[in-house]
Enzyme design. Sequence first.
Site, mmCIF file in Angstrom:
data_model
loop_
_atom_site.group_PDB
_atom_site.id
_atom_site.type_symbol
_atom_site.label_atom_id
_atom_site.label_comp_id
_atom_site.label_asym_id
_atom_site.label_seq_id
_atom_site.Cartn_x
_atom_site.Cartn_y
_atom_site.Cartn_z
ATOM 1 N N GLU A 53 16.811 6.482 -4.109
ATOM 2 C CA GLU A 53 16.814 5.548 -2.976
ATOM 3 C C GLU A 53 17.818 4.416 -3.103
ATOM 4 O O GLU A 53 18.493 4.045 -2.171
ATOM 5 C CB GLU A 53 15.409 4.978 -2.776
ATOM 6 C CG GLU A 53 15.106 4.532 -1.358
ATOM 7 C CD GLU A 53 15.550 3.127 -1.002
ATOM 8 O OE1 GLU A 53 15.697 2.834 0.186
ATOM 9 O OE2 GLU A 53 15.770 2.300 -1.905
ATOM 10 N N HIS A 114 11.655 1.168 -5.538
ATOM 11 C CA HIS A 114 12.339 1.139 -4.239
ATOM 12 C C HIS A 114 13.689 0.457 -4.461
ATOM 13 O O HIS A 114 14.484 0.970 -5.264
ATOM 14 C CB HIS A 114 11.398 0.389 -3.274
ATOM 15 C CG HIS A 114 11.678 0.543 -1.827
ATOM 16 N ND1 HIS A 114 10.820 0.087 -0.851
ATOM 17 C CD2 HIS A 114 12.732 1.065 -1.175
ATOM 18 C CE1 HIS A 114 11.335 0.363 0.343
ATOM 19 N NE2 HIS A 114 12.493 0.944 0.167
ATOM 20 N N HIS A 133 6.031 -0.335 -5.581
ATOM 21 C CA HIS A 133 4.898 -0.262 -4.656
ATOM 22 C C HIS A 133 3.726 0.470 -5.308
ATOM 23 O O HIS A 133 3.375 1.579 -4.888
ATOM 24 C CB HIS A 133 5.279 0.480 -3.362
ATOM 25 C CG HIS A 133 6.411 -0.125 -2.616
ATOM 26 N ND1 HIS A 133 6.361 -1.388 -2.058
ATOM 27 C CD2 HIS A 133 7.646 0.345 -2.319
ATOM 28 C CE1 HIS A 133 7.510 -1.661 -1.461
ATOM 29 N NE2 HIS A 133 8.306 -0.621 -1.609
ATOM 30 N N ASN A 167 11.355 -4.521 0.469
ATOM 31 C CA ASN A 167 12.173 -3.309 0.543
ATOM 32 C C ASN A 167 13.268 -3.362 -0.515
ATOM 33 O O ASN A 167 13.471 -2.416 -1.267
ATOM 34 C CB ASN A 167 12.786 -3.199 1.947
ATOM 35 C CG ASN A 167 13.559 -1.924 2.160
ATOM 36 O OD1 ASN A 167 14.499 -1.642 1.430
ATOM 37 N ND2 ASN A 167 13.145 -1.130 3.137
ATOM 38 N N ASN A 223 16.455 -4.447 5.633
ATOM 39 C CA ASN A 223 16.439 -3.392 4.632
ATOM 40 C C ASN A 223 17.285 -3.836 3.439
ATOM 41 O O ASN A 223 16.907 -4.725 2.700
ATOM 42 C CB ASN A 223 16.934 -2.095 5.288
ATOM 43 C CG ASN A 223 16.566 -0.873 4.517
ATOM 44 O OD1 ASN A 223 16.633 -0.872 3.300
ATOM 45 N ND2 ASN A 223 16.179 0.191 5.199
ATOM 46 N N ASP A 268 20.886 1.355 5.726
ATOM 47 C CA ASP A 268 19.797 1.212 4.751
ATOM 48 C C ASP A 268 20.251 0.241 3.651
ATOM 49 O O ASP A 268 20.284 -0.959 3.872
ATOM 50 C CB ASP A 268 19.432 2.609 4.220
ATOM 51 C CG ASP A 268 18.095 2.650 3.516
ATOM 52 O OD1 ASP A 268 17.793 1.711 2.785
ATOM 53 O OD2 ASP A 268 17.351 3.647 3.674
ATOM 54 N N ASN A 269 20.673 0.717 2.494
ATOM 55 C CA ASN A 269 21.079 -0.205 1.425
ATOM 56 C C ASN A 269 22.567 -0.550 1.528
ATOM 57 O O ASN A 269 23.376 0.243 2.015
ATOM 58 C CB ASN A 269 20.791 0.419 0.064
ATOM 59 C CG ASN A 269 19.318 0.373 -0.265
ATOM 60 O OD1 ASN A 269 18.715 -0.698 -0.278
ATOM 61 N ND2 ASN A 269 18.723 1.524 -0.501
#
Length: 354
Positions: A53, A114, A133, A167, A223, A268-269
């Site tokens: 991720e 994450h 998480h 996140n 994010n 996203d990232n």
Amino acid sequence: MGKLLGLALVGILAAFLVERLMEFRSKCNASRELEPVELPNCRLIKGIETGSEDIDILPNGLAFISSGLKYPMLKSFAPDKPGEILLMDLNDGNPRAIELRISRGFDLTSFNPHGISTYIDTDDSVYLFVVNHPEFKSTVEVFKFVEDDNSLVHLKTIRHELLSSVNDVVALGPDHFYATNDKYFSDYIFILLEWFFGLGWSNVVYYSPTEVKEVASGFYFANGINISPDRKYVYIADMLAHSIHVMEKHANWSLTELKVLELDTLVDNLVVDPYTEDIWGGCHPNGMKLLFYDPENPPGSEVLRIQNILSAKPTVTKVYAENGSVLQGSSVAAVYSGKLLIGTVFHRALYCQL
Ligand SMILES: *[C@@H]1O[C@H](CO)[C@@H](O)[C@H](O)[C@H]1NC(C)=O
Ligand SMILES: *[C@@H]1O[C@H](CO)[C@@H](O)[C@H](O)[C@H]1NC(C)=O
Ligand SMILES: CC(=O)N[C@H]1CO[C@H](CO)[C@@H](O)[C@@H]1O
């Protein structure tokens, strides 16, 4: 009369819901078809099958990868397998991903990593911040990296009511960071409502042992977060708004917005190349395919490079785009010395020579 009024109300409600649904589909860019952009020298990384991720690469070419994310409503190919942190040495001609050993005392069985971020201290110690998480709660874990035996020593677990749905993080020092909370609610049904109604209750929080505060708010889904090499600007990806916010960082750690860069994909990232200052985004071309996973019609992958983001006309280049037959759901792209790593939320990872 009462009946008519009732009918009118039902009609208005239905129209409103349809309007919200159309808006949500557009936020997810549901009808988007992907034009492939190929990269010639890529290979899948052996041993990564259940996510990569987030990726952070040290200036010396060591890449940290978080793997095995379980996230509400998203696919996982190994729902019962704990997550892990992998390491790749990009100086190696044929780099492999190895799992980092984590010191005793840390609960590995509930590890669900994450977003990650590294920090190099003045004494060259390397700290790794990992959003975790356990049981779908949110913590930030701080590790020290020991290169001699490829291990992580767990230093502390950070929990705070303002860090409710974290996140991603960007480390600012050995004990302080900015974190994005991607949503306000934690129950599935409320999360869907939050997205559906576009509440904009996602935010960015500054954390230090002595002060914790919200520093930016009003995002649909904050994010990825990262910082410029001169550490003056902070970049925040709002995935559902298809944008990157450029924030100016102040001495008291507050942030003020300088500009917003609109894109046509769900970012996203974000990773910043320390040498060129380019921003690399792992993106989801179609959010619906990510949310409602169908192996016959999987989510694709897309990588953007953004140059000169502070200028009046930043250059946005689509470096890679693929329909999911190779790589599903790209969430991050990071470069080191002519090599590109592309990670995904729950699928494989790609290593390319640029
Ligand atoms: C933080 O610094 C900025 C810029 O100097 C200033 O505008 C803001 O009022 C300060 N915030 C607080 C809470 O002191
Ligand atoms: C994806 O693209 C490949 C070739 O680029 C093609 O063979 C395949 O049918 C495509 N898959 C989908 C689901 O469109
Ligand atoms: C709302 C939004 O960003 N829509 C985009 C979806 O994707 C197409 C490309 O296929 C863009 O043109 C739209 O702007």
